[in-house]
Design a protein around this motif. Structure first.
Motif, PDB file in Angstrom:
ATOM      1  N   SER A  18      20.175  30.721 -14.054  1.00 23.88           N
ATOM      2  CA  SER A  18      19.675  31.918 -13.377  1.00 23.88           C
ATOM      3  C   SER A  18      19.536  33.128 -14.298  1.00 23.88           C
ATOM      4  O   SER A  18      18.870  34.093 -13.947  1.00 23.88           O
ATOM      5  CB  SER A  18      20.591  32.281 -12.205  1.00 23.88           C
ATOM      6  N   ARG A  19      20.132  33.076 -15.472  1.00 25.79           N
ATOM      7  CA  ARG A  19      20.108  34.218 -16.386  1.00 25.79           C
ATOM      8  C   ARG A  19      19.177  33.953 -17.560  1.00 25.79           C
ATOM      9  O   ARG A  19      19.336  32.977 -18.286  1.00 25.79           O
ATOM     10  CB  ARG A  19      21.518  34.521 -16.901  1.00 25.79           C
ATOM     11  N   LYS A  20      18.214  34.840 -17.764  1.00 26.67           N
ATOM     12  CA  LYS A  20      17.219  34.638 -18.820  1.00 26.67           C
ATOM     13  C   LYS A  20      17.823  34.679 -20.218  1.00 26.67           C
ATOM     14  O   LYS A  20      17.285  34.085 -21.140  1.00 26.67           O
ATOM     15  CB  LYS A  20      16.083  35.640 -18.685  1.00 26.67           C
ATOM     16  N   GLU A  21      18.973  35.373 -20.376  1.00 25.46           N
ATOM     17  CA  GLU A  21      19.594  35.464 -21.702  1.00 25.46           C
ATOM     18  C   GLU A  21      19.875  34.090 -22.295  1.00 25.46           C
ATOM     19  O   GLU A  21      19.754  33.888 -23.505  1.00 25.46           O
ATOM     20  CB  GLU A  21      20.934  36.231 -21.646  1.00 25.46           C
ATOM     21  N   PHE A  22      20.252  33.150 -21.452  1.00 19.92           N
ATOM     22  CA  PHE A  22      20.616  31.825 -21.934  1.00 19.92           C
ATOM     23  C   PHE A  22      19.398  31.012 -22.371  1.00 19.92           C
ATOM     24  O   PHE A  22      19.525  30.068 -23.146  1.00 19.92           O
ATOM     25  CB  PHE A  22      21.428  31.072 -20.880  1.00 19.92           C
ATOM     26  N   ALA A  23      18.246  31.374 -21.868  1.00 19.34           N
ATOM     27  CA  ALA A  23      17.012  30.704 -22.296  1.00 19.34           C
ATOM     28  C   ALA A  23      16.419  31.383 -23.523  1.00 19.34           C
ATOM     29  O   ALA A  23      15.639  30.771 -24.259  1.00 19.34           O
ATOM     30  CB  ALA A  23      15.994  30.706 -21.160  1.00 19.34           C
ATOM     31  N   GLN A  24      16.808  32.632 -23.769  1.00 17.46           N
ATOM     32  CA  GLN A  24      16.219  33.408 -24.859  1.00 17.46           C
ATOM     33  C   GLN A  24      17.087  33.471 -26.112  1.00 17.46           C
ATOM     34  O   GLN A  24      16.653  33.982 -27.135  1.00 17.46           O
ATOM     35  CB  GLN A  24      15.925  34.831 -24.377  1.00 17.46           C
ATOM     36  N   ARG A  25      18.298  32.968 -26.028  1.00 20.48           N
ATOM     37  CA  ARG A  25      19.194  32.939 -27.199  1.00 20.48           C
ATOM     38  C   ARG A  25      19.316  31.496 -27.657  1.00 20.48           C
ATOM     39  O   ARG A  25      19.389  30.576 -26.853  1.00 20.48           O
ATOM     40  CB  ARG A  25      20.548  33.523 -26.835  1.00 20.48           C
ATOM     41  N   PHE A  26      19.390  31.339 -28.973  1.00 18.80           N
ATOM     42  CA  PHE A  26      19.340  29.991 -29.535  1.00 18.80           C
ATOM     43  C   PHE A  26      20.475  29.749 -30.529  1.00 18.80           C
ATOM     44  O   PHE A  26      20.954  30.670 -31.176  1.00 18.80           O
ATOM     45  CB  PHE A  26      17.993  29.768 -30.239  1.00 18.80           C
ATOM     46  N   ALA A  27      20.843  28.504 -30.615  1.00 20.13           N
ATOM     47  CA  ALA A  27      21.772  28.028 -31.638  1.00 20.13           C
ATOM     48  C   ALA A  27      21.010  27.002 -32.466  1.00 20.13           C
ATOM     49  O   ALA A  27      19.982  26.474 -32.031  1.00 20.13           O
ATOM     50  CB  ALA A  27      22.997  27.389 -30.985  1.00 20.13           C
ATOM     51  N   THR A  28      21.515  26.728 -33.646  1.00 19.36           N
ATOM     52  CA  THR A  28      20.885  25.732 -34.504  1.00 19.36           C
ATOM     53  C   THR A  28      21.743  24.480 -34.525  1.00 19.36           C
ATOM     54  O   THR A  28      22.936  24.537 -34.815  1.00 19.36           O
ATOM     55  CB  THR A  28      20.716  26.281 -35.939  1.00 19.36           C
ATOM     56  N   LYS A  29      21.129  23.366 -34.174  1.00 23.29           N
ATOM     57  CA  LYS A  29      21.827  22.086 -34.174  1.00 23.29           C
ATOM     58  C   LYS A  29      22.010  21.609 -35.621  1.00 23.29           C
ATOM     59  O   LYS A  29      21.338  22.106 -36.530  1.00 23.29           O
ATOM     60  CB  LYS A  29      21.030  21.057 -33.363  1.00 23.29           C
ATOM     61  N   TYR A  37      20.724  28.307 -25.549  1.00 23.70           N
ATOM     62  CA  TYR A  37      22.083  28.188 -25.006  1.00 23.70           C
ATOM     63  C   TYR A  37      22.048  27.421 -23.681  1.00 23.70           C
ATOM     64  O   TYR A  37      22.918  26.620 -23.393  1.00 23.70           O
ATOM     65  CB  TYR A  37      22.694  29.564 -24.789  1.00 23.70           C
ATOM     66  N   ARG A  38      21.010  27.678 -22.888  1.00 15.41           N
ATOM     67  CA  ARG A  38      20.868  27.010 -21.589  1.00 15.41           C
ATOM     68  C   ARG A  38      20.797  25.492 -21.767  1.00 15.41           C
ATOM     69  O   ARG A  38      21.529  24.740 -21.137  1.00 15.41           O
ATOM     70  CB  ARG A  38      19.633  27.522 -20.866  1.00 15.41           C
ATOM     71  N   GLU A  39      19.895  25.043 -22.623  1.00 13.20           N
ATOM     72  CA  GLU A  39      19.732  23.596 -22.827  1.00 13.20           C
ATOM     73  C   GLU A  39      20.944  22.989 -23.522  1.00 13.20           C
ATOM     74  O   GLU A  39      21.346  21.856 -23.219  1.00 13.20           O
ATOM     75  CB  GLU A  39      18.449  23.310 -23.612  1.00 13.20           C
ATOM     76  N   GLY A  40      21.543  23.732 -24.430  1.00 15.38           N
ATOM     77  CA  GLY A  40      22.742  23.241 -25.108  1.00 15.38           C
ATOM     78  C   GLY A  40      23.893  23.019 -24.137  1.00 15.38           C
ATOM     79  O   GLY A  40      24.596  22.014 -24.200  1.00 15.38           O
TER      80      GLY A  40
END
Length: 102
Positions: A18-29, A37-40
Protein backbone atom coordinates in the motif's frame (compact mmCIF):
# COMPACT_ATOMS: atom_id res chain seq x y z
CA UNK A 1 0.41 -19.29 12.40
CA UNK A 2 1.33 -17.49 15.57
CA UNK A 3 0.52 -13.80 15.74
CA UNK A 4 4.06 -12.46 15.44
CA UNK A 5 4.75 -14.59 12.37
CA UNK A 6 1.44 -13.62 10.81
CA UNK A 7 2.22 -9.96 11.40
CA UNK A 8 5.74 -10.32 10.04
CA UNK A 9 5.01 -12.33 6.93
CA UNK A 10 1.42 -11.45 6.03
CA UNK A 11 0.42 -8.13 7.54
CA UNK A 12 3.64 -6.37 6.53
CA UNK A 13 3.00 -7.32 2.90
CA UNK A 14 -0.22 -5.31 3.11
CA UNK A 15 1.81 -2.32 4.25
CA UNK A 16 4.54 -2.70 1.62
CA UNK A 17 1.87 -3.12 -1.07
CA UNK A 18 0.00 0.00 0.00
CA UNK A 19 2.97 2.35 0.38
CA UNK A 20 4.67 3.71 -2.74
CA UNK A 21 8.00 4.13 -0.90
CA UNK A 22 8.54 0.39 -0.98
CA UNK A 23 8.10 0.27 -4.74
CA UNK A 24 10.35 3.29 -5.30
CA UNK A 25 13.32 2.27 -3.14
CA UNK A 26 15.69 -0.41 -4.30
CA UNK A 27 18.34 -2.75 -3.00
CA UNK A 28 20.98 -4.49 -5.07
CA UNK A 29 20.96 -8.27 -5.11
CA UNK A 30 24.28 -10.21 -5.05
CA UNK A 31 24.04 -10.67 -8.83
CA UNK A 32 23.93 -6.88 -9.29
CA UNK A 33 20.22 -6.79 -10.18
CA UNK A 34 18.11 -4.09 -8.52
CA UNK A 35 14.97 -5.12 -6.68
CA UNK A 36 12.38 -2.93 -4.98
CA UNK A 37 11.95 -3.24 -1.25
CA UNK A 38 8.38 -4.34 -1.97
CA UNK A 39 9.40 -7.23 -4.23
CA UNK A 40 12.32 -8.16 -1.99
CA UNK A 41 10.06 -8.45 1.03
CA UNK A 42 7.58 -10.60 -0.91
CA UNK A 43 10.39 -12.93 -1.98
CA UNK A 44 11.67 -13.21 1.58
CA UNK A 45 8.19 -13.94 2.95
CA UNK A 46 7.56 -16.57 0.30
CA UNK A 47 10.91 -18.18 1.05
CA UNK A 48 10.04 -18.47 4.76
CA UNK A 49 6.81 -20.29 3.93
CA UNK A 50 8.48 -22.53 1.34
CA UNK A 51 11.30 -23.34 3.76
CA UNK A 52 8.86 -24.43 6.46
CA UNK A 53 6.82 -26.51 4.00
CA UNK A 54 9.98 -28.20 2.74
CA UNK A 55 11.20 -28.92 6.26
CA UNK A 56 7.86 -30.51 7.17
CA UNK A 57 7.77 -32.58 3.98
CA UNK A 58 11.33 -33.82 4.54
CA UNK A 59 10.51 -34.80 8.13
CA UNK A 60 7.38 -36.59 6.95
CA UNK A 61 9.32 -38.42 4.21
CA UNK A 62 11.82 -39.57 6.84
CA UNK A 63 9.01 -40.99 8.99
CA UNK A 64 7.68 -42.91 5.98
CA UNK A 65 11.12 -44.36 5.23
CA UNK A 66 11.65 -45.36 8.87
CA UNK A 67 8.34 -46.62 10.26
CA UNK A 68 8.22 -47.56 13.94
CA UNK A 69 11.35 -45.50 14.67
CA UNK A 70 11.61 -42.51 16.97
CA UNK A 71 12.70 -39.42 15.08
CA UNK A 72 13.92 -36.33 16.88
CA UNK A 73 13.68 -32.99 15.11
CA UNK A 74 15.78 -30.09 16.35
CA UNK A 75 14.95 -26.72 14.89
CA UNK A 76 14.67 -23.08 15.79
CA UNK A 77 11.71 -22.08 17.92
CA UNK A 78 10.07 -19.96 15.22
CA UNK A 79 9.72 -23.03 12.97
CA UNK A 80 8.00 -25.05 15.72
CA UNK A 81 4.42 -23.83 15.28
CA UNK A 82 4.51 -24.32 11.51
CA UNK A 83 6.12 -27.76 11.62
CA UNK A 84 3.66 -29.06 14.19
CA UNK A 85 0.70 -27.78 12.18
CA UNK A 86 2.03 -29.12 8.89
CA UNK A 87 3.13 -32.50 10.30
CA UNK A 88 -0.27 -33.00 11.88
CA UNK A 89 -1.84 -32.24 8.49
CA UNK A 90 0.44 -34.72 6.68
CA UNK A 91 0.24 -37.31 9.45
CA UNK A 92 -3.17 -38.92 8.89
CA UNK A 93 -2.66 -41.05 12.02
CA UNK A 94 0.60 -42.68 10.95
CA UNK A 95 2.73 -41.35 13.81
CA UNK A 96 2.56 -39.32 17.02
CA UNK A 97 3.91 -35.77 17.11
CA UNK A 98 5.23 -34.99 20.59
CA UNK A 99 6.60 -31.81 22.07
CA UNK A 100 10.02 -31.90 23.72
CA UNK A 101 8.37 -31.77 27.13
CA UNK A 102 6.12 -34.83 26.52
Amino acid sequence: MIRSQNAQYTDLIKITDSRKEFAQRFATKPNGEKISYREGFKLMSGFWDLRNQTMAQNIYNTTVKHPHKKIVVLTGFLHRYYLIKELNRLNKGNYVVKEFYD
